[in-house]
Design an enzyme around this catalytic site. Structure first.
Site, mmCIF file in Angstrom:
data_model
loop_
_atom_site.group_PDB
_atom_site.id
_atom_site.type_symbol
_atom_site.label_atom_id
_atom_site.label_comp_id
_atom_site.label_asym_id
_atom_site.label_seq_id
_atom_site.Cartn_x
_atom_site.Cartn_y
_atom_site.Cartn_z
ATOM 1 N N SER A 91 0.832 -1.208 0.000
ATOM 2 C CA SER A 91 0.000 0.000 0.000
ATOM 3 C C SER A 91 0.861 1.251 0.000
ATOM 4 O O SER A 91 1.962 1.263 0.569
ATOM 5 C CB SER A 91 -0.866 -0.027 1.264
ATOM 6 O OG SER A 91 -1.453 1.222 1.498
ATOM 7 N N LYS B 168 2.161 -3.871 6.615
ATOM 8 C CA LYS B 168 2.576 -3.793 5.198
ATOM 9 C C LYS B 168 4.086 -3.533 5.106
ATOM 10 O O LYS B 168 4.780 -4.124 4.280
ATOM 11 C CB LYS B 168 1.800 -2.683 4.465
ATOM 12 C CG LYS B 168 0.313 -2.948 4.328
ATOM 13 C CD LYS B 168 0.023 -4.158 3.455
ATOM 14 C CE LYS B 168 -1.443 -4.492 3.354
ATOM 15 N NZ LYS B 168 -1.723 -5.827 2.791
ATOM 16 N N TYR C 97 -1.939 -1.590 11.081
ATOM 17 C CA TYR C 97 -2.207 -2.092 9.729
ATOM 18 C C TYR C 97 -1.079 -1.683 8.777
ATOM 19 O O TYR C 97 -0.503 -2.507 8.063
ATOM 20 C CB TYR C 97 -3.560 -1.551 9.214
ATOM 21 C CG TYR C 97 -3.643 -1.519 7.709
ATOM 22 C CD1 TYR C 97 -3.870 -2.683 6.991
ATOM 23 C CD2 TYR C 97 -3.436 -0.328 6.990
ATOM 24 C CE1 TYR C 97 -3.891 -2.671 5.603
ATOM 25 C CE2 TYR C 97 -3.458 -0.309 5.618
ATOM 26 C CZ TYR C 97 -3.685 -1.474 4.923
ATOM 27 O OH TYR C 97 -3.695 -1.456 3.558
HETATM 28 C C1 UD1 Z 1 -7.279 4.088 3.819
HETATM 29 C C2 UD1 Z 1 -6.140 3.822 4.731
HETATM 30 C C3 UD1 Z 1 -5.018 3.221 3.947
HETATM 31 C C4 UD1 Z 1 -5.486 1.929 3.372
HETATM 32 C C5 UD1 Z 1 -6.727 2.150 2.531
HETATM 33 C C6 UD1 Z 1 -7.324 0.801 2.237
HETATM 34 C C7 UD1 Z 1 -6.393 5.492 6.516
HETATM 35 C C8 UD1 Z 1 -5.790 6.654 7.180
HETATM 36 N N1 UD1 Z 1 -5.748 5.029 5.405
HETATM 37 O O1 UD1 Z 1 -6.852 5.017 2.824
HETATM 38 O O2 UD1 Z 1 -3.914 2.974 4.785
HETATM 39 O O3 UD1 Z 1 -4.476 1.349 2.580
HETATM 40 O O4 UD1 Z 1 -7.703 2.887 3.246
HETATM 41 O O5 UD1 Z 1 -8.526 0.941 1.579
HETATM 42 O O6 UD1 Z 1 -7.423 5.020 6.937
HETATM 43 N N2 UD1 Z 1 -13.053 10.559 3.544
HETATM 44 C C9 UD1 Z 1 -14.034 11.467 3.859
HETATM 45 N N3 UD1 Z 1 -15.218 10.997 4.350
HETATM 46 C C10 UD1 Z 1 -15.468 9.657 4.529
HETATM 47 C C11 UD1 Z 1 -14.456 8.734 4.195
HETATM 48 C C12 UD1 Z 1 -13.244 9.222 3.711
HETATM 49 O O7 UD1 Z 1 -13.853 12.687 3.707
HETATM 50 O O8 UD1 Z 1 -16.567 9.313 4.992
HETATM 51 C C13 UD1 Z 1 -11.768 11.053 2.987
HETATM 52 C C14 UD1 Z 1 -10.556 10.674 3.807
HETATM 53 O O9 UD1 Z 1 -10.310 11.601 4.823
HETATM 54 C C15 UD1 Z 1 -9.484 10.672 2.718
HETATM 55 C C16 UD1 Z 1 -10.241 10.225 1.458
HETATM 56 O O10 UD1 Z 1 -11.616 10.464 1.727
HETATM 57 O O11 UD1 Z 1 -8.987 11.952 2.501
HETATM 58 C C17 UD1 Z 1 -10.052 8.759 1.156
HETATM 59 O O12 UD1 Z 1 -10.334 8.025 2.344
HETATM 60 P P1 UD1 Z 1 -10.395 6.426 2.363
HETATM 61 O O13 UD1 Z 1 -11.261 5.932 1.267
HETATM 62 O O14 UD1 Z 1 -10.729 6.014 3.770
HETATM 63 O O15 UD1 Z 1 -8.910 5.997 1.991
HETATM 64 P P2 UD1 Z 1 -7.530 6.406 2.686
HETATM 65 O O16 UD1 Z 1 -7.730 6.999 4.007
HETATM 66 O O17 UD1 Z 1 -6.758 7.211 1.690
#
Ligand code: UD1
Length: 342
Positions: free
Chosen positions: A125, A154, A150
């Protein structure tokens, strides 16, 4: 035609990769304990490809079962190892559950194949980069202190693999560092099946759009990005699946870079949370209800990948854009409503 062991092959990325392998003429053999997936995915795969993949249900932490499987299947020429826990928040609450499952399963597999010629593709990742000092981030960027157990599994797994590949001549390994996998197969027969309230952005968006959840919360609009929301490199899961086929093909030819190699798997461009919300609305015609909330602990501000190395040395490039990601995710959510899988 090669038989490829796909651990976690009934999961989200695993199932799309099984389809891609079959379509490329390989024979995937799935091992999965169904801890976070549904056995009916096997029938869904058969609906797409006309071929139901071979399936073995057991836990890779069971060393004897792993050894018995390896002894009974001497013609496996490649391994794609997806099986792992992946919920960041849960890993902070239950670190030992993550270290135990994600590392014992890997060690059991590597031990069982020690001394045999093996091509191994690992599901890593971009979380290993943390907040990179430079964007886009290249594979040579420093691996940062992990933000969660997690993420640490990795990093440790990558170290175990590079040291194992150095110690055994016939072990060839590629770690694929995924950015943010989203979307679903165009048939809408397979896709992501989050348990409970989705933690990831796209499943939350599609569940909110279909009325299963309330408004979306944008986690932070005060980042140092053009619109203030966090930026990620979203990659269509079908493109991600084909990167695994490319990695197996490269290992089968012999990777000129040596026994251990790492590739970024992203599109090379970033989108902010607000851009994703707008892209979903524009490409589906469905209006979303959202609110701005505080930043989520542990989130990085912005990350997207440099994909030069994957393009040139893996011979792989993402073909699908944000519209296809959003449309396919939405089609899958609608399919699930009409045909609940669980
Ligand atoms: C997350 C994990 C990452 C992992 C990946 C697996 C964290 C910090 N990182 O990535 O290590 O490999 O998932 O799928 O959890 N967001 C919102 N509202 C929401 C959900 C998300 O604003 O309800 C934003 C988050 O803050 C982020 C973006 O959307 O900026 C993507 O979030 P997400 O899909 O959870 O992925 P990551 O956090 O990048």
């Amino acid at each position: 035609m090669s038989r490829i062991l796909v651990t976690g092959g009934t999961g989200y990325i695993g199932s799309h990769t099984v389809v891609a392998l079959q379509q490329a003429g390989h024979t995937p053999v799935i091992v999965d304990n169904l801890s976070n997936s549904n056995v009916r995915v096997l029938d869904q795969i058969e609906k797409i490809t006309g071929e139901k993949p071979e399936f073995h249900e057991f836990d890779l932490c069971d060393e004897q079962r792993v050894r018995a499987f390896v002894a009974a299947n001497p013609d496996i020429s490649g391994i794609i190892h997806f099986a792992a826990y992946k919920a960041v928040g849960e890993s902070v609450q239950q670190p030992l559950k993550y270290y135990h499952n994600n590392l014992f399963s890997l060690i059991n597999l590597l031990n069982a194949y020690a001394g045999k010629p093996v091509n191994f593709v690992f599901s890593s990742s971009c979380t290993v980069y943390g907040q990179p000092d430079q964007l886009p981030v290249t594979e040579t960027a420093q691996v940062k202190q992990a933000e969660s157990p997690y993420g640490n599994t990795k990093q440790i797994a990558e170290e175990i693999l590079s040291e194992t590949a150095a110690a055994f001549d016939n072990y060839q390994v590629i770690s694929l560092r995924y950015f943010n996998p989203v979307g679903a197969h165009e048939s809408a027969l397979i896709g992501e099946l989050p348990l409970g309230v989705p933690q990831n952005l796209i499943p939350f968006i599609t569940q909110s759009a279909i009325g299963k959840r309330g408004p979306i919360t944008v986690f932070g609009d005060d980042y140092r990005t053009p619109d203030g929301s966090a930026i990620r490199d979203y990659i269509h899961v079908v493109d991600l699946a084909s990167a695994h086929v490319a990695a197996i093909d490269l290992l089968e030819q012999g990777n000129p870079n040596g026994n251990y190699d790492v590739f970024n798997v992203g599109t090379g461009t970033g989108n902010s949370v607000l851009e994703v919300i707008r892209a979903f609305e524009a490409s589906t015609g469905v209006k979303l209800d959202y609110q701005i909330g505080p930043r989520r602990a542990g989130d990085v501000e912005q990350v997207w990948g440099d994909v030069t190395k994957s393009t040139e040395e893996l011979g792989w490039k993402a073909a699908l854009g944000i519209e296809e990601m959003m449309q396919s995710a939405w089609k899958w959510e609608q399919y699930l409503k009409a045909n609940p899988l669980s």
